[in-house]
Design a protein around this motif. Sequence first.
Motif, PDB file in Angstrom:
ATOM      1  N   TYR A  12       6.566  14.818 -12.340  1.00  0.00           N
ATOM      2  CA  TYR A  12       5.449  15.679 -12.725  1.00  0.00           C
ATOM      3  C   TYR A  12       5.599  17.047 -12.062  1.00  0.00           C
ATOM      4  CZ  TYR A  12       0.697  16.881 -14.059  1.00  0.00           C
ATOM      5  OH  TYR A  12      -0.393  17.468 -14.625  1.00  0.00           O
ATOM      6  N   PRO A  13       5.536  18.124 -12.839  1.00  0.00           N
ATOM      7  CA  PRO A  13       5.661  19.456 -12.224  1.00  0.00           C
ATOM      8  C   PRO A  13       4.376  19.833 -11.495  1.00  0.00           C
ATOM      9  CG  PRO A  13       5.302  19.667 -14.580  1.00  0.00           C
ATOM     10  CD  PRO A  13       5.418  18.199 -14.299  1.00  0.00           C
ATOM     11  N   ALA A  14       4.429  19.872 -10.209  1.00  0.00           N
ATOM     12  CA  ALA A  14       3.258  20.216  -9.399  1.00  0.00           C
ATOM     13  C   ALA A  14       3.560  21.485  -8.612  1.00  0.00           C
ATOM     14  CB  ALA A  14       2.909  19.073  -8.462  1.00  0.00           C
ATOM     15  N   PRO A  15       3.113  22.648  -9.121  1.00  0.00           N
ATOM     16  CA  PRO A  15       3.436  23.903  -8.439  1.00  0.00           C
ATOM     17  C   PRO A  15       2.751  24.054  -7.080  1.00  0.00           C
ATOM     18  CG  PRO A  15       1.950  24.303 -10.271  1.00  0.00           C
ATOM     19  CD  PRO A  15       2.330  22.853 -10.326  1.00  0.00           C
ATOM     20  N   SER A  16       1.624  23.384  -6.885  1.00  0.00           N
ATOM     21  CA  SER A  16       0.916  23.548  -5.614  1.00  0.00           C
ATOM     22  C   SER A  16       1.439  22.636  -4.512  1.00  0.00           C
ATOM     23  CB  SER A  16      -0.584  23.294  -5.817  1.00  0.00           C
ATOM     24  OG  SER A  16      -0.790  21.993  -6.318  1.00  0.00           O
ATOM     25  N   CYS A  17       2.320  21.688  -4.844  1.00  0.00           N
ATOM     26  CA  CYS A  17       2.898  20.780  -3.846  1.00  0.00           C
ATOM     27  C   CYS A  17       4.415  20.833  -3.939  1.00  0.00           C
ATOM     28  CB  CYS A  17       2.441  19.343  -4.081  1.00  0.00           C
ATOM     29  SG  CYS A  17       0.707  19.069  -3.749  1.00  0.00           S
ATOM     30  N   PRO A  18       5.061  21.444  -2.977  1.00  0.00           N
ATOM     31  CA  PRO A  18       6.530  21.472  -3.019  1.00  0.00           C
ATOM     32  C   PRO A  18       7.099  20.053  -2.879  1.00  0.00           C
ATOM     33  CG  PRO A  18       5.702  22.427  -0.968  1.00  0.00           C
ATOM     34  CD  PRO A  18       4.523  22.126  -1.825  1.00  0.00           C
ATOM     35  N   GLY A  19       7.964  19.696  -3.822  1.00  0.00           N
ATOM     36  CA  GLY A  19       8.548  18.360  -3.816  1.00  0.00           C
ATOM     37  C   GLY A  19       7.568  17.278  -4.210  1.00  0.00           C
ATOM     38  N   ASN A  20       6.443  17.654  -4.790  1.00  0.00           N
ATOM     39  CA  ASN A  20       5.375  16.731  -5.174  1.00  0.00           C
ATOM     40  C   ASN A  20       4.854  15.913  -3.993  1.00  0.00           C
ATOM     41  OD1 ASN A  20       5.256  17.571  -7.785  1.00  0.00           O
ATOM     42  ND2 ASN A  20       6.409  15.867  -8.622  1.00  0.00           N
ATOM     43  N   VAL A  21       4.926  16.451  -2.814  1.00  0.00           N
ATOM     44  CA  VAL A  21       4.388  15.796  -1.625  1.00  0.00           C
ATOM     45  C   VAL A  21       3.168  16.597  -1.178  1.00  0.00           C
ATOM     46  CG1 VAL A  21       4.862  15.116   0.753  1.00  0.00           C
ATOM     47  CG2 VAL A  21       6.675  15.003  -0.967  1.00  0.00           C
ATOM     48  N   PRO A  22       2.001  15.959  -1.082  1.00  0.00           N
ATOM     49  CA  PRO A  22       0.797  16.687  -0.665  1.00  0.00           C
ATOM     50  C   PRO A  22       0.961  17.259   0.745  1.00  0.00           C
ATOM     51  CG  PRO A  22       0.271  14.411  -1.277  1.00  0.00           C
ATOM     52  CD  PRO A  22       1.742  14.558  -1.339  1.00  0.00           C
ATOM     53  N   PRO A  23       0.299  18.365   1.023  1.00  0.00           N
ATOM     54  CA  PRO A  23       0.443  18.982   2.349  1.00  0.00           C
ATOM     55  C   PRO A  23      -0.069  18.097   3.484  1.00  0.00           C
ATOM     56  CG  PRO A  23      -1.096  20.233   0.969  1.00  0.00           C
ATOM     57  CD  PRO A  23      -0.529  19.145   0.126  1.00  0.00           C
ATOM     58  N   TRP A  24      -0.987  17.181   3.211  1.00  0.00           N
ATOM     59  CA  TRP A  24      -1.536  16.329   4.256  1.00  0.00           C
ATOM     60  C   TRP A  24      -0.673  15.088   4.528  1.00  0.00           C
ATOM     61  CZ3 TRP A  24      -2.287  11.523   2.293  1.00  0.00           C
ATOM     62  CH2 TRP A  24      -2.515  11.403   0.931  1.00  0.00           C
ATOM     63  N   TRP A  25       0.374  14.849   3.731  1.00  0.00           N
ATOM     64  CA  TRP A  25       1.200  13.652   3.901  1.00  0.00           C
ATOM     65  C   TRP A  25       1.969  13.719   5.226  1.00  0.00           C
ATOM     66  CZ3 TRP A  25       1.233   9.164   1.391  1.00  0.00           C
ATOM     67  CH2 TRP A  25       2.296   8.294   1.602  1.00  0.00           C
ATOM     68  N   PRO A  26       1.890  12.687   6.075  1.00  0.00           N
ATOM     69  CA  PRO A  26       2.616  12.723   7.353  1.00  0.00           C
ATOM     70  C   PRO A  26       4.119  12.748   7.144  1.00  0.00           C
ATOM     71  CG  PRO A  26       1.089  10.853   7.254  1.00  0.00           C
ATOM     72  CD  PRO A  26       1.093  11.496   5.912  1.00  0.00           C
ATOM     73  N   GLY A  27       4.803  13.541   7.926  1.00  0.00           N
ATOM     74  CA  GLY A  27       6.239  13.703   7.771  1.00  0.00           C
ATOM     75  C   GLY A  27       7.047  12.472   8.159  1.00  0.00           C
ATOM     76  N   PHE A  28       6.489  11.614   9.031  1.00  0.00           N
ATOM     77  CA  PHE A  28       7.247  10.446   9.478  1.00  0.00           C
ATOM     78  C   PHE A  28       7.205   9.285   8.492  1.00  0.00           C
ATOM     79  CE2 PHE A  28       2.977  10.018  11.163  1.00  0.00           C
ATOM     80  CZ  PHE A  28       2.664   8.692  10.909  1.00  0.00           C
ATOM     81  N   ILE A  29       6.376   9.382   7.448  1.00  0.00           N
ATOM     82  CA  ILE A  29       6.305   8.343   6.412  1.00  0.00           C
ATOM     83  C   ILE A  29       7.141   8.804   5.227  1.00  0.00           C
ATOM     84  CG2 ILE A  29       4.825   7.035   4.858  1.00  0.00           C
ATOM     85  CD1 ILE A  29       2.581   7.330   6.864  1.00  0.00           C
ATOM     86  N   PRO A  30       8.152   8.039   4.834  1.00  0.00           N
ATOM     87  CA  PRO A  30       9.003   8.475   3.709  1.00  0.00           C
ATOM     88  C   PRO A  30       8.254   8.447   2.389  1.00  0.00           C
ATOM     89  CG  PRO A  30       9.640   6.296   4.468  1.00  0.00           C
ATOM     90  CD  PRO A  30       8.589   6.779   5.404  1.00  0.00           C
ATOM     91  N   THR A  31       8.660   9.323   1.473  1.00  0.00           N
ATOM     92  CA  THR A  31       8.039   9.358   0.149  1.00  0.00           C
ATOM     93  C   THR A  31       9.004   8.876  -0.903  1.00  0.00           C
ATOM     94  OG1 THR A  31       8.722  11.642  -0.120  1.00  0.00           O
ATOM     95  CG2 THR A  31       6.487  11.231   0.658  1.00  0.00           C
ATOM     96  N   THR A  64       0.836  -1.204   0.000  1.00  0.00           N
ATOM     97  CA  THR A  64       0.000   0.000   0.000  1.00  0.00           C
ATOM     98  C   THR A  64       0.870   1.253   0.000  1.00  0.00           C
ATOM     99  OG1 THR A  64      -1.719  -1.197   1.190  1.00  0.00           O
ATOM    100  CG2 THR A  64      -1.841   1.194   1.235  1.00  0.00           C
ATOM    101  N   TRP A  65       1.907   1.279   0.860  1.00  0.00           N
ATOM    102  CA  TRP A  65       2.825   2.420   0.874  1.00  0.00           C
ATOM    103  C   TRP A  65       3.496   2.586  -0.490  1.00  0.00           C
ATOM    104  CZ3 TRP A  65       8.116   2.015   0.051  1.00  0.00           C
ATOM    105  CH2 TRP A  65       8.834   3.212   0.193  1.00  0.00           C
ATOM    106  N   PHE A  66       3.942   1.486  -1.078  1.00  0.00           N
ATOM    107  CA  PHE A  66       4.603   1.537  -2.384  1.00  0.00           C
ATOM    108  C   PHE A  66       3.674   2.117  -3.450  1.00  0.00           C
ATOM    109  CE2 PHE A  66       5.310  -0.563  -6.502  1.00  0.00           C
ATOM    110  CZ  PHE A  66       6.565  -0.041  -6.803  1.00  0.00           C
ATOM    111  N   LEU A  67       2.439   1.659  -3.490  1.00  0.00           N
ATOM    112  CA  LEU A  67       1.502   2.168  -4.505  1.00  0.00           C
ATOM    113  C   LEU A  67       1.226   3.654  -4.328  1.00  0.00           C
ATOM    114  CD1 LEU A  67      -1.102  -0.709  -4.758  1.00  0.00           C
ATOM    115  CD2 LEU A  67       0.519   0.022  -6.510  1.00  0.00           C
ATOM    116  N   VAL A  68       1.018   4.059  -3.087  1.00  0.00           N
ATOM    117  CA  VAL A  68       0.690   5.470  -2.842  1.00  0.00           C
ATOM    118  C   VAL A  68       1.879   6.358  -3.180  1.00  0.00           C
ATOM    119  CG1 VAL A  68       0.084   7.151  -1.060  1.00  0.00           C
ATOM    120  CG2 VAL A  68      -1.093   4.960  -1.154  1.00  0.00           C
ATOM    121  N   THR A  69       3.089   5.948  -2.812  1.00  0.00           N
ATOM    122  CA  THR A  69       4.247   6.789  -3.108  1.00  0.00           C
ATOM    123  C   THR A  69       4.678   6.710  -4.563  1.00  0.00           C
ATOM    124  OG1 THR A  69       5.762   5.047  -2.375  1.00  0.00           O
ATOM    125  CG2 THR A  69       5.135   6.728  -0.762  1.00  0.00           C
TER     126      THR A  69
END
Length: 130
Positions: A111-130, A98-103
């Motif tokens: 993909y250039p995503a200007p609204s997400c720095p580093g292409n990481v959504p703002p709601w993504w928990p910091g303790f889970i690696p991307t 599940t982690w693999f699929l989501v990341t």
Amino acid sequence: MNVAEEPSSPPSRWIRGTGFAILLGGLAMFVSVAAVGRAWAACDIGTNAAANSMTLLILAPLIWIATAVPWVILHHTLGRRHRRTALITGLVVTLWFTWFLVTWLGIPESYPAPSCPGNVPPWWPGFIPT
């Protein structure tokens, strides 16, 4: 005439293992699809919501099968003698997948995503690696 009824036989181990695989595979599929869809929406990835939904709709049964098959294999191999070990191994494999699929699907690095720095959504928990 009074005919004695035979007691029904308990469900076979194959059906119980497959049912467990279908249940947990479906749960992992729903979590994965929901998280990927939410990440795509937050980072404005893709053409539009309809195209993204169609992609996830096509991927959903494949994800379900890919998460259910390891459970069936574990149930038929390791689960015959070591049920607890098979359950723990299945949970670890399902969480990793599940982690693999989501990341992998939800956070595409190219993909250039200007609204997400580093292409990481703002709601993504910091303790889970991307």
